[in-house]
Write a protein that holds these residues in place. Sequence first.
Motif, short mmCIF file in Angstrom:
data_model
loop_
_atom_site.label_atom_id
_atom_site.label_comp_id
_atom_site.label_asym_id
_atom_site.label_seq_id
_atom_site.Cartn_x
_atom_site.Cartn_y
_atom_site.Cartn_z
N TRP A 69 0.84 -1.21 0.00
CA TRP A 69 0.00 0.00 0.00
C TRP A 69 0.87 1.25 0.00
O TRP A 69 0.62 2.20 -0.75
CB TRP A 69 -0.90 -0.05 1.23
CG TRP A 69 -1.83 1.10 1.45
CD1 TRP A 69 -3.06 1.27 0.89
CD2 TRP A 69 -1.62 2.20 2.32
NE1 TRP A 69 -3.63 2.44 1.36
CE2 TRP A 69 -2.78 3.02 2.24
CE3 TRP A 69 -0.59 2.58 3.18
CZ2 TRP A 69 -2.91 4.20 2.98
CZ3 TRP A 69 -0.72 3.75 3.92
CH2 TRP A 69 -1.87 4.54 3.82
N LEU A 70 1.91 1.25 0.83
CA LEU A 70 2.80 2.41 0.90
C LEU A 70 3.57 2.61 -0.40
O LEU A 70 3.77 3.74 -0.85
CB LEU A 70 3.78 2.24 2.07
CG LEU A 70 3.21 2.51 3.46
CD1 LEU A 70 4.19 2.02 4.52
CD2 LEU A 70 2.91 3.99 3.65
N GLU A 71 4.00 1.51 -1.01
CA GLU A 71 4.76 1.63 -2.25
C GLU A 71 3.90 2.22 -3.37
O GLU A 71 4.33 3.13 -4.08
CB GLU A 71 5.29 0.26 -2.68
CG GLU A 71 6.15 0.32 -3.94
CD GLU A 71 6.73 -1.03 -4.32
OE1 GLU A 71 7.42 -1.11 -5.36
OE2 GLU A 71 6.48 -2.02 -3.59
N PHE A 72 2.68 1.73 -3.50
CA PHE A 72 1.80 2.24 -4.56
C PHE A 72 1.39 3.68 -4.26
O PHE A 72 1.46 4.55 -5.13
CB PHE A 72 0.58 1.34 -4.69
CG PHE A 72 -0.33 1.72 -5.83
CD1 PHE A 72 0.19 2.00 -7.09
CD2 PHE A 72 -1.71 1.78 -5.65
CE1 PHE A 72 -0.65 2.34 -8.15
CE2 PHE A 72 -2.55 2.12 -6.70
CZ PHE A 72 -2.02 2.40 -7.96
N GLY A 74 2.91 5.83 -2.38
CA GLY A 74 4.07 6.71 -2.48
C GLY A 74 4.39 7.06 -3.91
O GLY A 74 4.74 8.21 -4.22
N HIS A 75 4.24 6.10 -4.81
CA HIS A 75 4.50 6.37 -6.23
C HIS A 75 3.49 7.37 -6.77
O HIS A 75 3.85 8.30 -7.51
CB HIS A 75 4.43 5.09 -7.04
CG HIS A 75 4.68 5.29 -8.50
ND1 HIS A 75 5.95 5.46 -9.02
CD2 HIS A 75 3.83 5.39 -9.54
CE1 HIS A 75 5.86 5.65 -10.33
NE2 HIS A 75 4.59 5.60 -10.67
N GLY A 79 5.73 10.65 -7.22
CA GLY A 79 6.36 10.48 -8.51
C GLY A 79 5.46 10.75 -9.68
O GLY A 79 5.76 10.37 -10.81
N GLY A 80 4.35 11.43 -9.43
CA GLY A 80 3.37 11.63 -10.49
C GLY A 80 3.46 12.96 -11.19
O GLY A 80 4.30 13.81 -10.89
N ARG A 81 2.55 13.15 -12.14
CA ARG A 81 2.47 14.37 -12.93
C ARG A 81 1.38 15.31 -12.44
O ARG A 81 1.39 16.50 -12.75
CB ARG A 81 2.19 14.00 -14.40
CG ARG A 81 3.28 13.18 -15.05
CD ARG A 81 2.78 12.50 -16.32
NE ARG A 81 2.28 13.44 -17.30
CZ ARG A 81 3.04 14.02 -18.22
NH1 ARG A 81 4.33 13.76 -18.27
NH2 ARG A 81 2.51 14.84 -19.11
N VAL A 82 0.42 14.78 -11.69
CA VAL A 82 -0.68 15.60 -11.19
C VAL A 82 -0.16 16.54 -10.11
O VAL A 82 0.58 16.12 -9.21
CB VAL A 82 -1.81 14.71 -10.63
CG1 VAL A 82 -2.91 15.55 -9.99
CG2 VAL A 82 -2.39 13.84 -11.75
N PHE A 291 9.29 7.26 3.05
CA PHE A 291 9.04 7.64 1.68
C PHE A 291 9.99 8.78 1.35
O PHE A 291 10.47 9.48 2.24
CB PHE A 291 7.58 8.04 1.44
CG PHE A 291 6.99 8.87 2.55
CD1 PHE A 291 7.29 10.22 2.65
CD2 PHE A 291 6.15 8.30 3.49
CE1 PHE A 291 6.76 11.00 3.67
CE2 PHE A 291 5.62 9.06 4.51
CZ PHE A 291 5.92 10.42 4.60
N PRO A 292 10.30 8.99 0.07
CA PRO A 292 11.28 10.02 -0.28
C PRO A 292 10.73 11.44 -0.10
O PRO A 292 9.66 11.76 -0.60
CB PRO A 292 11.59 9.71 -1.75
CG PRO A 292 10.39 9.00 -2.25
CD PRO A 292 9.85 8.21 -1.10
#
Length: 326
Positions: A69-72, A74-75, A79-82, A291-292
């Motif tokens: 859950w945290l990995e998804f 967090g991405h 790490g998104g464009r929105v 998370f980063p």
Amino acid sequence: MNDGIKNKMDSAVSANVGQGRGEIKRPTEARIPLMDVSALSEEQRTMAGIGASNVLRTLAHRGDLMAAWLEFGGHLTTGGRVSFRTRELMILRVGLRSSCEYEWANHVPGALSAGVTASEIESLAKGTGSWSDADAAVLNLVDDLCADNCASEKTWKALTATRDEREIIELLMLIGFYRMNAGFLNSLGVQAELGRPRLGQGMSYEAPVPSRRPASTSPAGASSEAKPDGTWHLKFYHPAATQELQLVMVTREGVLSGTLTNEAAGITVPFSEGKVNGNHVTCTTVMTKPFPVTITWEGTIDGDFFAGTAAIRDAGSFPFDGMRVG
């Protein structure tokens, strides 16, 4: 400096919620007990200390699912464009449409830090006000998916007029992720942390007034060159909560280095790119777990007083200030 962030709640508004059934009463207490903090792993304790403690202490019963859950999540969120602002508006709308108080409670502070105004949050809750074409398209997409699991042709045309295909795919994933979270949070009765707004309520946020040098520091103009070495007790002012931090700075052969500690969260990270220019100091901290997060600290030292701004990548800029204690 007075804390400019107030957890005083605005008067409750009638939330424009529940396009779906809206017939199932939400639990008023947890159906599965929170995991005791002492039973959490070090990384889980760190995450719980940063925020959203109750959901993490619930998920900790299934550590394998929590990690996925945290990995998804967090991405999607780092790490998104929105944009940060669009994402927070969208999450608040999902919270309203799902009657999910936890999502609303934890994302009102995030929306404020992303630049969403208190009046916009009130309009969102009441279902009033006007929005830009880009904002309206996203809010209508949330409504369509919560009502019938498909974007209408009208909504699709509005989306494609304001966003590219990659961003639309991301929006659909984000909405799905937070709709899934709403079902989890509502069904398990995960309760919001103390001091957070109820569903449909606002939260007052006054930007802190720039700090002024206390009379106890070195006389003004005594030195134009900062002397950063030592231990500093800082306050970092964020809409969610004011955080107490400890900054240790050391200068060796003209190179500034050190560490930043958030004791409540159990986090200590080194800083890099430390620079001193007159009485102006800059440095960067990079947190990789849970998370980063990259934060650039920039401020002015006046004797034993340090004040400035911390810019969190993709999450806004917020003031800090504090005194040298050693």
